[in-house]
Write an enzyme that holds these catalytic residues in place. Structure first.
Site, PDB file in Angstrom:
ATOM      1  N   GLY A 176       0.833  -1.192   0.000  1.00 37.48           N
ATOM      2  CA  GLY A 176       0.000   0.000   0.000  1.00 37.48           C
ATOM      3  C   GLY A 176       0.870   1.244   0.000  1.00 37.48           C
ATOM      4  N   GLY A 177       0.330   2.288   0.611  1.00 43.92           N
ATOM      5  CA  GLY A 177       1.044   3.564   0.650  1.00 43.92           C
ATOM      6  C   GLY A 177       2.426   3.452   1.261  1.00 43.92           C
ATOM      7  N   GLY A 409      23.113  12.076 -30.719  1.00 38.88           N
ATOM      8  CA  GLY A 409      22.590  12.610 -29.461  1.00 38.88           C
ATOM      9  C   GLY A 409      23.092  11.821 -28.271  1.00 38.88           C
ATOM     10  CB  ALA A 410      23.663   8.227 -27.705  1.00 38.50           C
TER      11      ALA A 410
END
Ligand code: HXC
Length: 519
Positions: A176-177, A409-410
């Protein structure tokens, strides 16, 4: 009638007895059950993590103030969480360790208050915070008070973020949380006996009809290989604790300090063998770890997220005793391409190193960003940009070594000069280019190739011409994008030297509330 006065001795005896009772947690039967599952108890975990005899417990006698659902009569030793301070390899930390034997380690108001007090102690005194999780989540009997308590844990997680190292060790349920506290920390170490999920198998069955086991949903291997939620998998509690200790050894106590420098006898010398690891020419893969092991002291490399997004390798090592974060493309996995997940993994690690003053050594052999519809639709633009953002924001020493491919770009994304690298070295095998020679020649010389008597031969000729012109480190070196082209055998020497030189690096950025990095 005179009241019997209990002597000091008697009072101390009573105190010790009360302490011992509380330290039994939820009682012998529950402790035995925990051990039978191959787990350590909350207190055994604390003892294993800390230097012997260094634990100073805080809040042993704390009690919640809840009266609903029989809580006023419930025995809640230490509120189900052991908290305090101690040292790891001689350096202080604050910690909390949830005790599953006490109402399932569930987190009520006072339980969470105890945790938060340790966190604030860590913040104010500049020490790391370690939280051992083993809990059924919000204590159901306390209703929203337990939610409020956990909200305060999250808030403190965020206050501490980037100021002191935060490590979560997950040894049992974390559902859960509650799973969001680890997610807000710097490192998550999960044992193979632990499970993390937001909604468990029974709720999933109800809502979506899917059948899934706890392991498949949120076991350690799932979060290592598929979700990327954890950073380390441990077989058991003892191994998880060893990982936490080792991790802390690479990090400073807080963001105002440099990482500790370790005494070392590891030689810093010419390495005649390292160059042979990398096959010349672009096509063949190799294991970049073999390069890393030769660059760090004693081949000692703590890999982070080793089984997630494996086309990039990140982790900690030391060079001549100094901590470094290593970010390296892995040519043996998808040729070392940068995709959505490897960009997330790499950029997150760069930011972690930067927050804690750990210099970054980037080893480049990258063919580009991953092409494909799935990658574009998944947001490779947004995710890939994280690498650019992380390196451009980094003010720690950045040392980059281009081993082979560095395309497009890499190339820029892997800590190039223009993104702020302090030192860029290239091996003679480096191919720094806008793209691979084959692709480039096919585009630029298309008409010439198509019109030739022998197009295949022409194509080869043009590829060779392009490669000779651009796919070398010499053009980059002539533009100052590479500081030096080095004999691979010198790499460790060059890194060690650069780390000494850059130890006092100061780089200032424009004042702002915070940047808006892609998420
Ligand atoms: C109060 C709890 C509890 C909880 C377990 N216990 N979880 N008590 N609040 N959340 C108690 C049990 O009653 C039991 O008490 C003891 O802890 C051990 O639990 P068992 O069920 O016997 O253990 P096991 O079979 O190992 O199962 C563990 C478990 C299961 C999978 C964690 O207990 C479970 O599903 N618990 C509930 C989980 C949950 O739904 N939590 C709330 C989620 S909401 P006795 O006296 O018999 O020993 C939430 C919101 C987020 O978390 C807020 C942030 C925290």
């Amino acid at each position: 009638m005179t009241e019997e006065v209990i002597s000091m001795e008697g009072r101390v005896e009573n105190l010790l007895a009360a302490r011992e009772k509380i330290k039994l947690g939820g009682g012998q039967a529950r402790l035995d059950k925990q051990r039978a599952q191959g787990k350590l108890t909350a207190r055994e975990r604390v003892a294993a993590l800390l230097d012997e005899g260094s634990f100073q417990e805080v809040g042993l006698f704390r009690r919640n103030r809840t009266t609903t659902f029989g809580m006023d009569k419930a025995d809640m030793p230490a509120e189900g969480v052991v908290t305090g301070t101690g040292t790891v390899l001689g350096r202080p930390i604050h910690l909390a360790s949830q005790d599953f034997t006490v109402m399932g380690g569930s987190a009520g108001e006072t339980h969470s208050k105890k945790v938060v007090e340790m966190m604030m102690g860590a913040l104010e005194n500049g020490t790391p915070f370690v939280f051992v999780n083993d809990s059924g989540g919000a204590r159901i009997q306390e209703g929203i008070d337990s939610l409020s308590g956990y909200g305060q844990v999250f808030y403190a997680n965020v206050l501490l973020s980037g100021v002191v190292p935060q490590i979560s060790i997950i040894c049992g349920p974390c559902a859960g949380g509650a799973a969001y506290s680890p997610a807000l920390t710097d490192f998550v170490i999960q044992t193979r006996k632990a499970h993390m999920f937001i909604t468990g198998p029974s709720v999933i069955k109800q809502v979506t009809g899917e059948d899934v086991t706890q392991d498949a949903l949120g076991g350690a291997d799932t979060h290592q290989q598929i979700s990327g939620v954890n950073h380390f998998v441990a077989n058991d509690d003892a191994e998880a604790i060893l990982i936490a200790q080792k991790l802390l050894s690479f990090l400073p106590q807080n963001n105002d300090e440099a990482p500790p420098i370790m005494e070392t006898e590891a030689p810093v010398a010419y390495d005649p063998e390292i160059g042979a690891i990398v096959p010349v020419g672009g096509k063949q893969g190799y294991d970049m770890r073999d390069v890393i092991y030769r660059l760090v002291d004693d081949a000692d490399f703590l890999e982070v997220q080793a089984d997630y997004a494996k086309s990039i390798i990140v982790g900690f090592g030391r060079v001549n005793g100094r901590s470094v974060g290593i970010v390296a493309n892995q040519p043996s996995v998808m040729a070392g391409v940068l995709d959505i997940n490897s960009s997330d993994k790499g950029s997150r690690f760069v930011r972690t190193c930067n927050a804690f003053n750990v210099p970054i050594v980037t080893l480049v052999d990258v063919p580009g960003y991953m092409p494909g519809v799935a990658q574009e639709h998944g947001g490779i633009i947004r995710h890939g940009a994280k690498m650019l953002y992380a390196y451009s924001s980094a003010t720690v020493p950045l040392i980059t070594v281009v081993l082979r491919k560095a395309y497009g770009g890499a190339y820029l994304a892997m800590a190039c000069r223009d993104l702020g690298a302090d030192k860029v070295f290239a091996w003679p095998t480096a191919e720094i280019a806008v793209m691979g020679a084959e692709g480039a020649a096919s585009i630029v010389f298309k008409r010439e190739i198509d019109g030739a008597d022998d197009p295949a031969a022409k194509r080869e000729e043009k590829i060779a011409e392009y490669r000779d012109t651009f796919s070398t480190p010499f053009v980059a070196a002539s533009r100052g994008l590479v500081d030096d082209i080095i004999d691979p055998g010198e790499t460790r020497l060059k890194i060690a030297n650069a780390l000494e030189l850059l130890a006092g690096k100061r780089k200032h950025r424009p004042a702002k509330k915070h940047g808006l990095g892609p998420v």
